[in-house]
Write an enzyme that holds these catalytic residues in place. Structure first.
Site, PDB file in Angstrom:
ATOM      1  CB  CYS A   1     -10.479 -26.042  10.568  1.00  0.00           C
ATOM      2  SG  CYS A   1      -9.030 -25.076  10.110  1.00  0.00           S
TER       3      CYS A   1
ATOM      4  CB  CYS B   1      -8.128 -27.370  13.489  1.00  0.00           C
ATOM      5  SG  CYS B   1      -8.900 -25.774  13.837  1.00  0.00           S
TER       6      CYS B   1
ATOM      7  N   GLY C   1     -11.421   3.885  -0.120  1.00  0.00           N
ATOM      8  CA  GLY C   1     -12.346   4.797   0.537  1.00  0.00           C
ATOM      9  C   GLY C   1     -13.607   4.163   1.072  1.00  0.00           C
TER      10      GLY C   1
ATOM     11  CG  ASP D   1      -5.327   6.371  -1.979  1.00  0.00           C
ATOM     12  OD1 ASP D   1      -4.292   6.379  -1.269  1.00  0.00           O
ATOM     13  OD2 ASP D   1      -6.269   5.589  -1.772  1.00  0.00           O
TER      14      ASP D   1
ATOM     15  CB  CYS E   1      -5.482 -24.810  10.112  1.00  0.00           C
ATOM     16  SG  CYS E   1      -5.824 -24.630  11.867  1.00  0.00           S
TER      17      CYS E   1
ATOM     18  CG  HIS F   1      -8.285 -21.442  13.166  1.00  0.00           C
ATOM     19  ND1 HIS F   1      -8.825 -22.595  12.642  1.00  0.00           N
ATOM     20  CD2 HIS F   1      -9.321 -20.563  13.302  1.00  0.00           C
ATOM     21  CE1 HIS F   1     -10.140 -22.429  12.490  1.00  0.00           C
ATOM     22  NE2 HIS F   1     -10.453 -21.211  12.877  1.00  0.00           N
TER      23      HIS F   1
ATOM     24  CD  GLN G   1     -10.149   6.907  -2.179  1.00  0.00           C
ATOM     25  OE1 GLN G   1     -11.172   6.944  -1.491  1.00  0.00           O
ATOM     26  NE2 GLN G   1      -9.124   6.117  -1.872  1.00  0.00           N
TER      27      GLN G   1
ATOM     28  CG  ASP H   1      -2.143   0.902   0.983  1.00  0.00           C
ATOM     29  OD1 ASP H   1      -2.188   1.596  -0.054  1.00  0.00           O
ATOM     30  OD2 ASP H   1      -3.039   0.946   1.856  1.00  0.00           O
ATOM     31  CB  SER H   2       0.373   4.374  -1.786  1.00  0.00           C
ATOM     32  OG  SER H   2      -0.879   4.739  -1.199  1.00  0.00           O
ATOM     33  N   GLY H   3       0.675   4.322   1.445  1.00  0.00           N
ATOM     34  CA  GLY H   3       0.817   5.270   2.537  1.00  0.00           C
ATOM     35  C   GLY H   3      -0.343   6.254   2.588  1.00  0.00           C
ATOM     36  N   GLY H   4      -1.145   6.308   1.532  1.00  0.00           N
ATOM     37  CA  GLY H   4      -2.298   7.219   1.500  1.00  0.00           C
ATOM     38  C   GLY H   4      -3.250   6.941   2.657  1.00  0.00           C
ATOM     39  CG  PHE H   5      -5.981   3.419   4.703  1.00  0.00           C
ATOM     40  CD1 PHE H   5      -7.289   3.875   4.605  1.00  0.00           C
ATOM     41  CD2 PHE H   5      -5.659   2.549   5.734  1.00  0.00           C
ATOM     42  CE1 PHE H   5      -8.254   3.477   5.527  1.00  0.00           C
ATOM     43  CE2 PHE H   5      -6.617   2.147   6.659  1.00  0.00           C
ATOM     44  CZ  PHE H   5      -7.915   2.611   6.549  1.00  0.00           C
TER      45      PHE H   5
ATOM     46  CG  ASP I   1      -5.973  -5.185   2.356  1.00  0.00           C
ATOM     47  OD1 ASP I   1      -5.708  -4.779   3.505  1.00  0.00           O
ATOM     48  OD2 ASP I   1      -6.493  -4.443   1.496  1.00  0.00           O
TER      49      ASP I   1
HETATM   50  N1  PRF Z   1      -6.523   3.749   0.108  1.00  0.00           N
HETATM   51  C1  PRF Z   1      -5.320   3.154   0.380  1.00  0.00           C
HETATM   52  N2  PRF Z   1      -5.236   2.107   1.216  1.00  0.00           N
HETATM   53  C2  PRF Z   1      -6.367   1.659   1.810  1.00  0.00           C
HETATM   54  C3  PRF Z   1      -7.622   2.232   1.569  1.00  0.00           C
HETATM   55  C4  PRF Z   1      -7.720   3.340   0.663  1.00  0.00           C
HETATM   56  O1  PRF Z   1      -8.772   3.907   0.379  1.00  0.00           O
HETATM   57  C5  PRF Z   1      -8.548   1.537   2.360  1.00  0.00           C
HETATM   58  C6  PRF Z   1      -9.988   1.811   2.473  1.00  0.00           C
HETATM   59  N3  PRF Z   1     -10.695   0.863   3.218  1.00  0.00           N
HETATM   60  C7  PRF Z   1      -7.818   0.556   3.047  1.00  0.00           C
HETATM   61  N4  PRF Z   1      -6.518   0.652   2.709  1.00  0.00           N
HETATM   62  N5  PRF Z   1      -4.224   3.621  -0.196  1.00  0.00           N
HETATM   63 ZN    ZN Z   2      -8.097 -24.478  12.125  1.00  0.00          ZN
END
Ligand code: PRF
Ligand code: ZN
Length: 376
Positions: free
Chosen positions: A309, A314, A221, A144, A311, A340, A193, A90-94, A271
């Site tokens: 399960c 389990c 978003g 973003d 795993c 698990h 977004q 992920d970019s760091g935006g969130f 994720d």
């Molecule tokens: N932008 C980025 N990472 C994210 C989100 C997003 O909007 C979200 C939104 N649930 C989770 N992680 N860059």
């Molecule tokens: Zn399990």
């Protein structure tokens, strides 16, 4: 990266194959969260034994500590963590957004204060790619600008404009870097977004998806405080403006029910911290719903967490033992519980894929809910 649709079933469900330089990923796929270049409580061999083909890392955290130049020295995230399959970062935006008052976006990027020492840093569409080149992730996310919901139309409009502007800068920069031989095996996804407003989502999706050099598109978003029904409706609407022939990723979602509902609405990738965080908090997923392992009723329970399960946890341990380890605060508990819960999520995705390929989605979904005591 290569992308292929292997099959479709009810409504917008699809099963696809994504090939990166490090792994072949079958979708629908859930990406366990490994913010600090590890999935908490586990290591690379655990992830391999779980069959994980891709995990998620965070640019924000790894940039601040240990620093991407150190990770680069060790061969990027793959060499550093020894997880040989794919990484998405992920970019760091969130993460900047989550810092609240400690972050401030402007037209050119995001200024933020480190949660470690209060030091100031500035992320731009280009700088977050430079960091991700050093991390060597297989899929890089653009910077973003996201907004908390609910919010004003003006602020949401600004977030779309900025995100599109930053996406254009990112793809231009990425192409120019690739021409210099940098990031040639790395892919880049844009992030749609627009809050829960249909016109805004349409605008953001059409603007970004017109940038055809992107390797895939994410819906961002969402899952930021809006009602669940609004999230589902927004995804349903947005996927219609996304290309068929590229991966679709719903960021930061969600519960097992959210995954099922959004696969039906055309999403391929997910994720969420839920399986890992819940494991550590004592909340374990089963075919029949969640259980709280600390509950006194499990003190002498000789059964595994979930009889169905397969795993490691389990296959080997009882709920009584896990109840004890949890109450004693033993480190072993975190590992067994996390194994698990991730196994549960990955298995759910494998079963969803099989149902799509067998064109049996409706039946599969009905069973999924029925086991949880819900008739649909
Ligand atoms: N932008 C980025 N990472 C994210 C989100 C997003 O909007 C979200 C939104 N649930 C989770 N992680 N860059
Ligand atoms: Zn399990």
């Amino acid at each position: 990266m290569q992308f292929k649709i292997d099959g479709k079933s009810f409504h917008k469900t699809r099963a696809c194959t994504i090939k990166t330089a490090h792994s072949t990923i079958q979708t629908p796929v859930f990406m366990p969260v490994g913010t600090q270049a590890t999935v908490k409580a586990l290591d690379a061999n655990d992830m391999l034994s779980l069959g994980a083909k891709i995990i998620l890392g965070n640019t924000y955290h790894l940039y601040l500590r240990p620093g991407s130049e150190i990770i680069k020295k060790f061969g990027g995230l793959h060499g550093f963590s020894k997880f040989p399959n794919s990484f998405l970062t992920d970019s760091g935006g969130f993460q900047a957004f989550s810092l609240g008052d400690n972050s401030k976006p402007d037209e050119n990027g995001i200024m933020f204060k480190s949660h470690h020492d209060g030091s100031k840093h500035y992320f731009t569409p280009e700088s977050v790619l430079d960091t991700q080149y050093e991390l060597g992730s297989d899929i890089m996310m653009i910077l973003d600008d996201l907004v908390a919901l609910p919010n004003t139309k003006e602020r949401i409009k600004k977030s779309i404009e900025r995100t599109t502007d930053w996406a254009e800068k990112a793809i231009t920069y990425h192409k120019s870097q690739q021409e210099k031989g940098i990031g040639i095996n790395q892919n880049i996804f844009a992030i749609i977004q627009g809050g829960t407003d249909k016109e805004f989502r349409k605008l953001s999706a059409t603007q970004l998806c017109a940038l055809t050099d992107f390797d895939g598109f994410a819906i961002g978003g969402l899952s930021v405080g809006e009602p669940n029904a609004a999230m589902y409706e927004t995804v349903e609407w947005t996927t219609d403006f996304m290309p068929e022939d590229k991966p679709r990723y719903l960021m930061g979602v969600g519960t097992p029910e959210d995954l099922i509902e959004n696969i039906e609405r055309g999403v391929d990738m997910f994720d969420c911290v839920m399986p890992t965080r819940n494991a550590r908090n004592g909340s374990l997923f089963t075919t029949y719903g969640k259980i709280a392992i600390k509950n006194a009723k499990f003190k002498e329970d000789a059964e595994p967490i979930d009889k169905a399960c397969e795993c490691y946890t389990c296959k080997n341990f009882t709920k009584a033992y896990l109840n004890h380890l949890f109450r004693a605060g033993e480190i072993t508990y975190y590992r067994l519980a996390t194994l698990h819960n991730i196994h549960y999520y990955l298995t759910l995705m494998r079963e969803a894929r099989e149902a799509i390929l067998a064109d049996n989605w409706v039946e599969f979904k009905k069973e999924f809910y029925k086991k949880r005591g819900i008739e649909i």
